[in-house]
Design a protein around this motif. Structure first.
Motif, PDB file in Angstrom:
ATOM      1  N   ALA A   1       5.853   8.280  -6.238  1.00  8.35           N
ATOM      2  CA  ALA A   1       5.712   9.733  -6.326  1.00  8.35           C
ATOM      3  C   ALA A   1       6.910  10.446  -5.705  1.00  8.35           C
ATOM      4  O   ALA A   1       7.399  11.446  -6.242  1.00  8.35           O
ATOM      5  N   VAL A   2       7.393   9.938  -4.569  1.00  9.43           N
ATOM      6  CA  VAL A   2       8.559  10.535  -3.904  1.00  9.43           C
ATOM      7  C   VAL A   2       9.791  10.430  -4.803  1.00  9.43           C
ATOM      8  O   VAL A   2      10.558  11.391  -4.958  1.00  9.43           O
TER       9      VAL A   2
ATOM     10  N   ALA B   1       2.632   3.275  -4.264  1.00 10.40           N
ATOM     11  CA  ALA B   1       2.230   4.428  -5.080  1.00 10.40           C
ATOM     12  C   ALA B   1       2.873   5.711  -4.555  1.00 10.40           C
ATOM     13  O   ALA B   1       3.404   6.516  -5.338  1.00 10.40           O
ATOM     14  N   ASP B   2       2.832   5.913  -3.247  1.00  9.44           N
ATOM     15  CA  ASP B   2       3.450   7.114  -2.670  1.00  9.44           C
ATOM     16  C   ASP B   2       4.964   7.082  -2.858  1.00  9.44           C
ATOM     17  O   ASP B   2       5.588   8.123  -3.089  1.00  9.44           O
TER      18      ASP B   2
ATOM     19  N   GLU C   1       0.805  -1.213   0.000  1.00  9.71           N
ATOM     20  CA  GLU C   1       0.000   0.000   0.000  1.00  9.71           C
ATOM     21  C   GLU C   1       0.845   1.273   0.000  1.00  9.71           C
ATOM     22  O   GLU C   1       0.322   2.374  -0.225  1.00  9.71           O
ATOM     23  N   ALA C   2       2.147   1.137   0.238  1.00 12.19           N
ATOM     24  CA  ALA C   2       3.035   2.307   0.239  1.00 12.19           C
ATOM     25  C   ALA C   2       3.718   2.524  -1.110  1.00 12.19           C
ATOM     26  O   ALA C   2       4.440   3.509  -1.282  1.00 12.19           O
TER      27      ALA C   2
END
Length: 406
Positions: free
Chosen positions: A341-342, A337-338, A334-335
């Protein structure tokens, strides 16, 4: 060969030479997945349903080895591990140490996935070691570049285009590789430290005349990690270099034992502390592979930006090439996608390398600025979109993929 779910109802094609690869593609008209040993079958985007699977594991063997020129020509389905064994009596090897080599990964598969290991600090990835390729395009066209060919086909450097293409542009059939002498001696220094301290230590080493063969920081998630520094050379010269490096790294630098023979193919699990003590590079390979309950993300960034970037990610395990700018991290699905982006915001690149079953974690982050170039190359090499549909999802590289993403 390991098949993905969307490949199991497809027709399997198993060519054994250049001609049979060409015939296989001419005798089929639909979508095709290119498969090797299966060591990276779930990397990048999930494959869409295909009509045929082209199994390259029948394309094995050395075509020509020129010890004097230090080059070797092989069929692309040859496991690099087998090639290493064949070259060993000549005191030569491919200076490349991705973790998947021990799992039986093929030469073609390693090129197609742009994989690399710690040795990339000095020798680069396979794109830097390949000097010639022969490929077959979706329409049966045979194209060659490099090697004994003076001029590249249509101006393209085919080896570099196929590197990291995940089987979406053409079938690698023959590969010519540059070789190097097997080092007389190898040694590794290990320093227990945090990532920030490791970055400072790495800057001092890389700024001097110490010539490390590999420089990586690893962390299994519990407390600080370890800086691993490998050096290679002759028996007489290496002792002096190790002493110089100990003076730079401080009293905490300890020499690790270098086990003989091939490093075992392992996944993270039991007895990690024993593996870490016995062979830090085997521990490094274990962390690169990840575990079945976590997603594995491969990251590329400027070496100077990598420590700060990793500090912003909720990673469970990390391997970080402090001189190459390449890292592999494990994190919760679940981490992902973020995390993409980072990485994108820091000017880096990232791709999903493993995911738990039934996970819908995105394989890629935001499209790069060069997405138009990728689409143009895809249209030139595979205008009907036959090869590897879905591998770069959610980036639409063909008209059909663009329609499907709406």
């Amino acid at each position: 060969m390991t098949l993905e779910p969307n490949q199991k109802s497809a027709t399997t094609l198993r060519p054994t030479d250049l001609r049979s690869v060409r015939d296989a593609l001419l005798d089929t008209a639909g979508t095709v997945s290119i498969a090797g040993a299966g060591t990276a079958a779930d990397w990048a985007g999930s494959l869409e349903p295909v009509e045929a699977v082209l199994d390259t594991t029948g394309l094995t063997g050395v075509i020509t080895h020129n010890p004097g020129d230090m080059t070797v020509s092989v069929l692309a389905g040859t496991p690099l591990r087998a090639l290493t064994e064949e070259l060993a009596p000549h005191g030569q090897h491919v200076s490349y140490d991705a973790a998947r080599v021990a799992d039986g990964a093929t030469v073609g598969g390693l090129i197609a996935t742009a994989d690399a290991g710690p040795a990339a600090l000095v020798f680069g990835s396979l794109r830097d070691l390949v000097i010639g390729v022969t490929i077959v395009l979706a329409d049966g066209t045979v194209a060659r570049s490099g090697g004994h060919v003076i001029k590249n086909v249509a101006g393209y450097d085919l080896a570099k285009l196929l590197h990291g293409s995940y089987g979406t542009l053409g079938v690698l059939v023959e590969v010519v590789l540059r070789l190097h002498p097997v080092p007389k001696r190898t040694a590794t220094l290990v320093v227990d430290c945090s990532l920030s301290d490791a970055a400072e230590q790495a800057a001092r080493v890389l700024g001097g005349q110490y010539e490390p063969a590999a420089l990586e920081w690893v962390s299994a998630g519990a407390g600080d990690g370890q800086l691993l520094l490998r050096v290679e050379g002759t028996e007489s010269a290496l002792s002096a270099r190790l002493q110089q490096l100990r003076e730079v790294l401080g009293a905490g630098a300890q020499e690790a034992a270098e086990p003989a023979g091939e490093r075992p193919a392992r996944r993270a699990g039991a007895d990690e502390s024993a593996a870490r003590a016995a062979d830090p590079w085997a521990h490094h390979a274990t962390l690169v592979r990840g575990t079945s309950d976590l997603a594995v993300l491969r990251i590329g960034a400027l070496p100077s930006a990598l420590p700060g970037l990793l500090a912003d990610l909720p990673a469970t395990t990390v391997t970080a090439g402090l001189g190459t700018g390449v890292a592999t991290v494990s994190l919760a699905p679940e981490a992902v996608a973020d995390a993409h982006a980072v990485v994108h915001a820091a000017g880096g690149t990232s791709v999903l390398r493993a995911r738990p079953a039934a996970s819908d974690a995105p394989a890629w982050g935001p499209p790069p600025s060069a997405i138009a170039v990728l689409r143009a190359v895809k249209a030139e090499f595979d205008p009907r979109g036959r090869f590897g549909p879905g591998r770069f999802a959610p980036w639409p590289l063909t008209r059909n993929e663009e329609k499907g993403s709406r």
